[in-house]
Design a protein around this motif. Sequence first.
Motif, PDB file in Angstrom:
ATOM      1  N   ASP A  50     -26.935  50.382 -43.534  1.00  0.00           N
ATOM      2  CA  ASP A  50     -28.165  50.067 -42.812  1.00  0.00           C
ATOM      3  C   ASP A  50     -27.887  49.664 -41.357  1.00  0.00           C
ATOM      4  OD1 ASP A  50     -26.918  47.751 -44.073  1.00  0.00           O
ATOM      5  OD2 ASP A  50     -28.555  46.576 -43.205  1.00  0.00           O
ATOM      6  N   LYS A  51     -26.618  49.534 -41.010  1.00  0.00           N
ATOM      7  CA  LYS A  51     -26.262  49.027 -39.685  1.00  0.00           C
ATOM      8  C   LYS A  51     -26.118  50.124 -38.634  1.00  0.00           C
ATOM      9  CE  LYS A  51     -25.832  44.813 -41.368  1.00  0.00           C
ATOM     10  NZ  LYS A  51     -26.874  43.809 -41.119  1.00  0.00           N
ATOM     11  N   ILE A  52     -26.204  51.404 -39.050  1.00  0.00           N
ATOM     12  CA  ILE A  52     -26.085  52.486 -38.068  1.00  0.00           C
ATOM     13  C   ILE A  52     -27.251  53.458 -38.240  1.00  0.00           C
ATOM     14  CG2 ILE A  52     -23.578  52.302 -37.959  1.00  0.00           C
ATOM     15  CD1 ILE A  52     -23.366  54.814 -39.657  1.00  0.00           C
ATOM     16  N   LYS A  53     -27.490  54.281 -37.237  1.00  0.00           N
ATOM     17  CA  LYS A  53     -28.587  55.245 -37.274  1.00  0.00           C
ATOM     18  C   LYS A  53     -28.332  56.302 -38.337  1.00  0.00           C
ATOM     19  CE  LYS A  53     -29.806  54.771 -32.374  1.00  0.00           C
ATOM     20  NZ  LYS A  53     -29.876  55.469 -31.062  1.00  0.00           N
ATOM     21  N   ALA A  54     -29.421  56.874 -38.841  1.00  0.00           N
ATOM     22  CA  ALA A  54     -29.329  57.857 -39.919  1.00  0.00           C
ATOM     23  C   ALA A  54     -28.456  59.049 -39.534  1.00  0.00           C
ATOM     24  CB  ALA A  54     -30.731  58.327 -40.307  1.00  0.00           C
ATOM     25  N   SER A  55     -28.573  59.512 -38.296  1.00  0.00           N
ATOM     26  CA  SER A  55     -27.786  60.667 -37.857  1.00  0.00           C
ATOM     27  C   SER A  55     -26.295  60.342 -37.818  1.00  0.00           C
ATOM     28  CB  SER A  55     -28.252  61.131 -36.470  1.00  0.00           C
ATOM     29  OG  SER A  55     -28.158  60.059 -35.524  1.00  0.00           O
ATOM     30  N   ALA A  56     -25.971  59.137 -37.358  1.00  0.00           N
ATOM     31  CA  ALA A  56     -24.570  58.707 -37.307  1.00  0.00           C
ATOM     32  C   ALA A  56     -24.024  58.514 -38.713  1.00  0.00           C
ATOM     33  CB  ALA A  56     -24.444  57.412 -36.510  1.00  0.00           C
ATOM     34  N   LEU A  57     -24.873  58.009 -39.621  1.00  0.00           N
ATOM     35  CA  LEU A  57     -24.461  57.808 -41.013  1.00  0.00           C
ATOM     36  C   LEU A  57     -24.178  59.154 -41.678  1.00  0.00           C
ATOM     37  CD1 LEU A  57     -24.031  55.863 -43.406  1.00  0.00           C
ATOM     38  CD2 LEU A  57     -26.482  56.099 -43.904  1.00  0.00           C
ATOM     39  N   GLN A  58     -25.028  60.124 -41.415  1.00  0.00           N
ATOM     40  CA  GLN A  58     -24.835  61.450 -41.994  1.00  0.00           C
ATOM     41  C   GLN A  58     -23.520  62.070 -41.501  1.00  0.00           C
ATOM     42  OE1 GLN A  58     -26.472  62.997 -44.354  1.00  0.00           O
ATOM     43  NE2 GLN A  58     -25.235  64.862 -44.248  1.00  0.00           N
TER      44      GLN A  58
END
Length: 200
Positions: A147-155
């Motif tokens: 939850d600490k990073i943006k969805a695109s970065a997580l992907q």
Amino acid sequence: MVSGRVEFLLSAPQLKFLPEPTVPEIALAGRSNVGKSSLLNALTMRRGIARASVTPGRTQELNIFEVGAPTQFRLVDMPGYGFAKAPKSVVEKWQGLVRTYLRGRPVLARTLVLVDSRHGLKDSDRAMMKMLDEAAVGYRIVLTKSDKIKASALQAMHEKVAAEAKKHPAAYPEIHLTSAEKGQGIAALRAAVVADALTP
């Protein structure tokens, strides 16, 4: 795991203090401050079963938790590795304890290798993965704090870690994305842990 008994059993500074290997064990490994205690609390739905610390490297022993009545399996919280603020001799002692446990514990069913979603795999994680490969201990990679990073970065991080995991013979192909704080991925990981522990 959720509604039944979950209790802290003991802390083992050496293997001789471990309980008899009578039930399966699931171990948790990860760098200091990766969120092992928070994940353990989330998995068991017990707020304070494992105490999180602001000081990296506070866990210096194998902390054993029993699940079920009678005990169905155990969770083993291993000492954090990486940047633990401790004398070199102490760190080497922890590493020796972990290495010996991983290679010689007959009831170890699976290890969870926790990796911070924001930072990805570090050399210390790769060393742990190599150790598990060599010990032929199957492991799941769990990305924490998703939850600490943006969805695109997580992907992107998910894809990068998954690609690297494919090169490791003992790594489970599925990468778990979790947030102990928000509850993301916790139910799926909990189900996987129970299946790993209780499936022959």
